[in-house]
Design an enzyme around this catalytic site. Structure first.
Site, PDB file in Angstrom:
ATOM      1  N   PRO A  17     -16.772  99.285  20.141  1.00 34.57           N
ATOM      2  CA  PRO A  17     -15.562  99.390  19.323  1.00 34.57           C
ATOM      3  C   PRO A  17     -14.479 100.239  19.992  1.00 34.57           C
ATOM      4  O   PRO A  17     -13.332 100.227  19.569  1.00 34.57           O
ATOM      5  CB  PRO A  17     -16.046 100.041  18.026  1.00 34.57           C
ATOM      6  CG  PRO A  17     -17.457 100.434  18.228  1.00 34.57           C
ATOM      7  CD  PRO A  17     -17.965  99.825  19.486  1.00 34.57           C
ATOM      8  N   GLU A  43     -25.660 104.831  18.952  1.00 32.70           N
ATOM      9  CA  GLU A  43     -24.362 105.520  18.999  1.00 32.70           C
ATOM     10  C   GLU A  43     -23.540 105.107  20.219  1.00 32.70           C
ATOM     11  O   GLU A  43     -22.372 105.422  20.324  1.00 32.70           O
ATOM     12  CB  GLU A  43     -24.564 107.037  19.022  1.00 32.70           C
ATOM     13  CG  GLU A  43     -25.193 107.588  17.756  1.00 32.70           C
ATOM     14  CD  GLU A  43     -24.426 107.174  16.511  1.00 32.70           C
ATOM     15  OE1 GLU A  43     -23.235 107.482  16.425  1.00 32.70           O
ATOM     16  OE2 GLU A  43     -25.041 106.533  15.641  1.00 32.70           O
ATOM     17  N   ARG A  87     -14.702  77.625  25.337  1.00 34.10           N
ATOM     18  CA  ARG A  87     -13.794  76.562  24.884  1.00 34.10           C
ATOM     19  C   ARG A  87     -12.654  76.315  25.857  1.00 34.10           C
ATOM     20  O   ARG A  87     -12.018  75.284  25.824  1.00 34.10           O
ATOM     21  CB  ARG A  87     -13.141  76.913  23.547  1.00 34.10           C
ATOM     22  CG  ARG A  87     -14.009  77.294  22.444  1.00 34.10           C
ATOM     23  CD  ARG A  87     -13.231  77.881  21.294  1.00 34.10           C
ATOM     24  NE  ARG A  87     -12.097  77.074  20.895  1.00 34.10           N
ATOM     25  CZ  ARG A  87     -12.164  75.985  20.168  1.00 34.10           C
ATOM     26  NH1 ARG A  87     -13.316  75.540  19.743  1.00 34.10           N
ATOM     27  NH2 ARG A  87     -11.081  75.316  19.856  1.00 34.10           N
ATOM     28  N   ASP A 106      -4.839  74.622  19.815  1.00 32.35           N
ATOM     29  CA  ASP A 106      -5.415  75.596  18.889  1.00 32.35           C
ATOM     30  C   ASP A 106      -4.415  76.693  18.530  1.00 32.35           C
ATOM     31  O   ASP A 106      -3.467  76.931  19.255  1.00 32.35           O
ATOM     32  CB  ASP A 106      -6.632  76.276  19.524  1.00 32.35           C
ATOM     33  CG  ASP A 106      -7.844  75.367  19.503  1.00 32.35           C
ATOM     34  OD1 ASP A 106      -7.753  74.295  18.891  1.00 32.35           O
ATOM     35  OD2 ASP A 106      -8.856  75.743  20.109  1.00 32.35           O
TER      36      ASP A 106
HETATM   37  N1  ADE Z   1     -20.134  97.029  19.006  1.00 29.98           N
HETATM   38  C1  ADE Z   1     -20.028  97.546  17.774  1.00 29.98           C
HETATM   39  N2  ADE Z   1     -18.867  97.224  17.193  1.00 29.98           N
HETATM   40  C2  ADE Z   1     -18.191  96.450  18.094  1.00 29.98           C
HETATM   41  C3  ADE Z   1     -16.926  95.813  18.103  1.00 29.98           C
HETATM   42  N3  ADE Z   1     -16.105  95.888  17.058  1.00 29.98           N
HETATM   43  N4  ADE Z   1     -16.569  95.122  19.188  1.00 29.98           N
HETATM   44  C4  ADE Z   1     -17.390  95.061  20.264  1.00 29.98           C
HETATM   45  N5  ADE Z   1     -18.588  95.637  20.316  1.00 29.98           N
HETATM   46  C5  ADE Z   1     -18.993  96.328  19.245  1.00 29.98           C
END
Ligand code: ADE
Length: 249
Positions: A87, A114, A152, A167
């Site tokens: 994330p 984590e 794709r 698309d």
């Molecule tokens: N791992 C946990 N959350 C994630 C996300 N939003 N994008 C990519 N990998 C992740």
């Protein structure tokens, strides 16, 4: 395109990608997916892949050695990249998908817990990628999203009648509404213009609907979209319509 996916859940990559468009692409030999079980590269008899964080705190951290070993086991092609799904990464979008589709190999490292030991980031990762501002339990679903969106775009993956060019996002706009038979469903009729057979009129209607939809739902996209002078004129009309509360079509 070859995808090598480093994960502690390799079975997630054995079923999902074998269906639908991606399944066909694999059958045709246009896409290859190789899951690599990080656990196979653990150094201890218990095959441990995570440990407590130095400095204390909640949660577990993925140990560096198993990921490093798994990465070393992957045969590298000339044009390849190592991505870490997290994330904290840069946001994945259609432009990144296009960039990645030009490579020969994408190695995807799926984090869990984590996160992964920082030294893996420093030593092995070319790019950190997030699929959106939410936290998943691990990178596996994110890896599947990237595999799907990139595949794709590989020539030959979509059949003749479908085109990635049409698309949403291919030109930076959301797609226009689609209809199929029957002409009337639950009292709702297919817009007359689509039954007219007038291809130019249909093209204009679709373009206007794309612009309307993008303006209503994702106005941020309009700033980067590839718009013609005709589009800009249409957009002005649509904006006036919305401001004036005039209802059309
Ligand atoms: N791992 C946990 N959350 C994630 C996300 N939003 N994008 C990519 N990998 C992740």
């Amino acid at each position: 395109m070859r995808f090598d996916v480093l994960t502690i859940f390799p079975s997630l990559f054995e079923h999902h990608p074998r269906e639908g468009i991606l399944g066909k692409a694999i059958e045709k030999g246009l896409v290859e997916i190789y899951p690599v079980n990080i656990r196979d590269y653990a150094l201890d008899p218990h095959r441990t892949t995570d440990d407590r964080p130095y400095g204390g705190g909640e949660g577990m951290v993925m140990k560096p050695e198993p990921i490093y070993g798994a990465l070393e086991s992957v045969e590298r092609k000339d044009r390849s990249i190592v991505l870490l799904l997290t994330p904290q990464g840069e946001r994945f979008d259609q432009a990144m998908a296009r960039e990645l589709a030009a490579l020969e190999q994408i190695i995807l490292v799926c984090g869990r817990y984590e996160g992964v030991d920082e030294r893996i980031r420093e030593l092995c990762i070319d790019r950190e990628v997030s699929i959106g501002d939410y936290v998943l339990s691990g990178g596996e679903l994110a890896a599947l999203v990237i595999i799907d969106a990139v595949s794709r775009l590989i020539p030959g993956v979509l059949g003749g009648e479908r085109s990635a060019e049409e698309d949403s996002f291919s030109d930076g706009l959301l797609e226009y509404p689609h209809y199929t038979r029957p002409r009337e469903f639950q009292g709702l009729r297919v817009p007359e213009v689509l039954l007219s057979g007038d291809h130019e009129k249909i093209r204009q209607w679709r373009r206007a609907e794309s612009l309307k939809r993008t303006l209503a739902r994702r106005p941020d996209l309009l700033e980067k979209a590839r718009l013609t002078p005709q589009d800009l004129a249409l957009l002005e009309e649509v904006k006036k319509e919305l401001q004036g509360g005039v209802h059309q079509g």
